[in-house]
Design an enzyme around this catalytic site. Sequence first.
Site, PDB file in Angstrom:
ATOM      1  N   ILE A 131      -4.315  -2.946   3.267  1.00 10.11           N
ATOM      2  CA  ILE A 131      -3.743  -3.403   2.197  1.00 10.11           C
ATOM      3  C   ILE A 131      -2.168  -3.993   2.883  1.00 10.11           C
ATOM      4  O   ILE A 131      -1.570  -2.810   2.235  1.00 10.11           O
ATOM      5  CB  ILE A 131      -3.513  -2.230   1.087  1.00 10.11           C
ATOM      6  N   PRO A 132      -1.700  -4.979   2.800  1.00  9.13           N
ATOM      7  CA  PRO A 132      -1.015  -5.254   3.606  1.00  9.13           C
ATOM      8  C   PRO A 132       0.339  -4.762   3.378  1.00  9.13           C
ATOM      9  O   PRO A 132       1.128  -5.750   2.443  1.00  9.13           O
ATOM     10  CB  PRO A 132      -1.035  -7.001   3.567  1.00  9.13           C
ATOM     11  N   CYS A 133       0.634  -3.680   2.715  1.00  5.93           N
ATOM     12  CA  CYS A 133       2.116  -2.663   2.569  1.00  5.93           C
ATOM     13  C   CYS A 133       3.199  -3.944   3.730  1.00  5.93           C
ATOM     14  O   CYS A 133       4.645  -4.166   3.385  1.00  5.93           O
ATOM     15  CB  CYS A 133       2.104  -1.500   2.731  1.00  5.93           C
ATOM     16  N   HIS A 134       2.917  -4.008   4.890  1.00  5.04           N
ATOM     17  CA  HIS A 134       3.765  -4.441   5.737  1.00  5.04           C
ATOM     18  C   HIS A 134       4.570  -5.801   5.372  1.00  5.04           C
ATOM     19  O   HIS A 134       5.437  -6.393   6.151  1.00  5.04           O
ATOM     20  CB  HIS A 134       2.803  -4.397   6.887  1.00  5.04           C
TER      21      HIS A 134
END
Length: 176
Positions: A131-134
């Site tokens: 889950i690409p919070c970056h």
Amino acid sequence: MQYTYAYRSPLGGITIASDGENLTGLWFEGQRYFGNTLCAEHCERMLPVFVQTIEWLDCYFGGGKPDFMPSLNPAGTPFRQTVWKALLQIPYGETVSYGELAAEIARQRGAGGSARAVGGAVGRNPVSVIIPCHRVVGSGGSLTGYAGGLTRKTALLTLEGIDTSRFFVPKHGTAL
């Protein structure tokens, strides 16, 4: 019962967690909120969802763009769930600001929302990397707000082909 598996990535150790069928957590060692949704009682065991997650991570860290997703079931409030689903819509190799994400969440919910509230949900994402919070950056191009640390955030964005030289790290506080 919850299950875990230790994965070695180029950016350090990762603990992967599952409820037995779905991926429920993925944390870098030492990151903020490490294991925040992990029960005290859990055991290490190889599961099919871990095999799939390892394949995803191997592809990703090998410079590929995974075209599949392990089954996800992160625990969180309805608001956090909404934010995490929105994160999954950010395309590989692209970024959005906390403000843009907050505006999208407000549009979906039909109610106002603040970048700070969205930032809190992004920071507590229990399934880092997948889950690409970056991919969420501060307004005005600041590189901020990654529970795994800014060095890892920069490395993940670079891995996706994003020119991180266009971002800056704020000297005081955390800009959203």
